[in-house]
Design an enzyme around this catalytic site. Structure first.
Site, PDB file in Angstrom:
ATOM      1  N   ASP A  85       0.856  -1.195   0.000  1.00  0.00           N
ATOM      2  CA  ASP A  85       0.000   0.000   0.000  1.00  0.00           C
ATOM      3  C   ASP A  85       0.892   1.245   0.000  1.00  0.00           C
ATOM      4  O   ASP A  85       2.077   1.179   0.345  1.00  0.00           O
ATOM      5  CB  ASP A  85      -0.944   0.000   1.208  1.00  0.00           C
ATOM      6  CG  ASP A  85      -0.204  -0.056   2.541  1.00  0.00           C
ATOM      7  OD1 ASP A  85       0.766  -0.830   2.656  1.00  0.00           O
ATOM      8  OD2 ASP A  85      -0.575   0.696   3.469  1.00  0.00           O
ATOM      9  N   GLU A 150      -0.040  -1.050   5.690  1.00  0.00           N
ATOM     10  CA  GLU A 150       1.045  -0.548   6.529  1.00  0.00           C
ATOM     11  C   GLU A 150       0.902   0.945   6.777  1.00  0.00           C
ATOM     12  O   GLU A 150       1.241   1.450   7.848  1.00  0.00           O
ATOM     13  CB  GLU A 150       2.398  -0.848   5.869  1.00  0.00           C
ATOM     14  CG  GLU A 150       3.602  -0.743   6.800  1.00  0.00           C
ATOM     15  CD  GLU A 150       4.190   0.649   6.908  1.00  0.00           C
ATOM     16  OE1 GLU A 150       5.001   0.875   7.812  1.00  0.00           O
ATOM     17  OE2 GLU A 150       3.841   1.531   6.092  1.00  0.00           O
TER      18      GLU A 150
HETATM   19 ZN   LIG Z   1       6.802   2.009   4.234  1.00  0.00          ZN
END
Ligand SMILES: [Zn+2]
Length: 444
Positions: A85, A150
């Site tokens: 992501d 994340e």
């Molecule tokens: Zn990162």
């Protein structure tokens, strides 16, 4: 030292990064029945396809939270913790090219995610591919774990650690060289308060970015302009809106950024009273170490507290300040939170925790740390010691994991910023270091 990286690996890795950057994998929770959005689901699928093209066995979590690609043999498992992501593109007008089309200019690769973390993930992946192509035999299993949220709440890796085998050791190619053996505690919180009849605004994006702009639109605009001028702040006026500019930085480096929300609040508070503005202007000031608010919080292992006002919402019904704090590893977190709650309530604001991650600390004489350090030193001649960071990487989700690369101490740090880029030479150097690292950790 053997040479593992061939010229064709350098070509392959660039096209692999370009392939992944083409997915605008910004979190859109729940979209199309996926946990984090269609683009994230698609980039996960495509990354696993790429890995299986390279000869890895792959697994995709049926719920779509994570996937992994494994190669090698043995009972020990070396985890390489990556994420697919990205943060939003930010201000599109500041990009010189499409953020989701990675292009090479002047020896750099530009695009959202080239530095964080699609580029470094591919550097590690193609390093292992190069080892395979050289005929090296792995004595451990190497597992690339691909997380998918994340940049938001790490639900992907929470799900992974609940359901999957624990690694023997590992590293996250999601920071800077050399080894990061300590990561500050991370606390994200919201401060809720009353709404306002006279003021409505919505500024800021992700928690982990110092906001580079903050816009006010409404009847106060014409009065706000001269105040911002006298404060000397950069801004732009358009119709009945005014946008204040700052300097975007990752939260961990908040003291090096300029917070556009704080600056807008300083202007607005001359015209309208609101508890959220008071908290920002009188409480925090332009001090992103939080010292004005909480006193100096610092330790030798990991440095200062980083205190970022990431977003501000004020409307008819309520107000909300979103905060991102990076807390020194030895600080007393409970006491810090108690103080923050108290000072927030002095301003009429209620503290609500959004996310908390414990700090990471792996001793420097640990074998993983010493091996990675010697690889880095042998390859670069740079004797920079292992260090602590305010960044949060997946390394802290598992014992015996550290962050390792792929930025170099002298690289431009452009993660989360407009015109994110990485030098091609850095990609190749990182790939070379990762190949040697995996060779020493997991080959005969
Ligand atoms: Zn990162």
């Amino acid at each position: 030292m053997k040479v593992f990286i061939q010229e064709f690996h350098k070509e392959q890795i660039i096209s692999a990064i370009q392939r992944l950057v083409a997915f605008p994998s910004v979190c859109h929770e729940g979209e199309n029945g996926t946990p984090f959005g269609q683009a994230i689901s698609d980039v996960l699928t495509d990354t696993l396809t790429l890995c299986s093209e390279l000869g890895f066995k792959t697994y995709r979590d049926p719920d779509g939270y994570y996937g992994y690609a494994e190669i090698g043999e043995g009972s020990d498992l070396l985890a390489i913790l990556c994420h697919l992501d990205v943060v939003p593109e930010g201000d599109l007008s500041k990009w010189d090219s499409n953020p989701f089309e990675a292009v090479i200019r002047d020896g750099n690769l530009y695009g959202r995610g080239v530095q964080d973390d699609k580029g470094p993930s591919m550097a590690a992946l193609f390093a292992v591919k190069a080892l395979m192509d050289s005929g090296e035999k792995l004595t451990k299993r190497i597992r690339f774990i691909f997380g998918t949220d994340e940049e938001t709440l790490w639900r992907c890796l929470r799900s992974f650690t609940e359901k999957e085998e624990q690694a023997t050791m590992g590293f996250a190619p999601d920071a800077t060289f050399p080894v990061i053996y300590a990561e500050k505690g991370l606390l994200q919180a919201r401060l809720l308060g009353s709404g306002s009849k006279n003021l409505s605004l919505e500024a800021g994006e992700a928690y982990n970015v110092v906001p580079a702009k903050a816009t006010y639109q409404g009847h106060l605009t014409s009065d706000l302009v001269p105040i911002l001028t006298s404060l000397g702040f950069a801004f732009e006026e358009k119709a009945d809106a005014v946008t204040v500019f700052g300097l975007a930085k990752h939260t961990k480096d908040a003291p090096l950024g300029i917070n556009a929300i704080v600056r807008l609040a300083k202007g607005l508070t001359e015209l309208v009273k609101h508890p959220a503005l008071d908290f920002i202007v009188k409480g925090v000031e332009e001090d992103a170490t939080g010292a004005q608010l909480l006193g100096k919080i610092w330790d030798e292992e990991s440095g200062h507290l980083s205190f970022n006002i990431a977003a501000l919402t004020i409307n008819n019904e309520f107000s909300e300040i979103r905060l991102d704090l990076r807390i020194p590893v030895l600080a007393d977190v409970e006491q810090l939170v108690a103080e923050l709650k108290e000072v927030a309530s002095d301003y009429g604001l209620t503290y609500v925790e959004h996310d908390y991650l414990d700090p990471l600390y792996v001793p420097q004489d640990n074998e993983l740390v010493s091996t990675l350090m010697s690889v880095y030193q042998d390859k670069t001649g740079d004797m920079t010691p292992a260090k602590a960071s305010g960044g949060a990487t997946f390394a802290r989700t598992m014992p015996n994991c550290v962050a390792f690369g792929a930025c170099f101490p002298d690289s431009d740090k452009t993660e989360h910023q407009e015109n994110e880029h990485i030098a091609l030479s850095d990609i190749y150097k990182a790939m070379d270091i990762y190949a040697e690292a995996v060779y020493r950790l997991a080959c005969e």
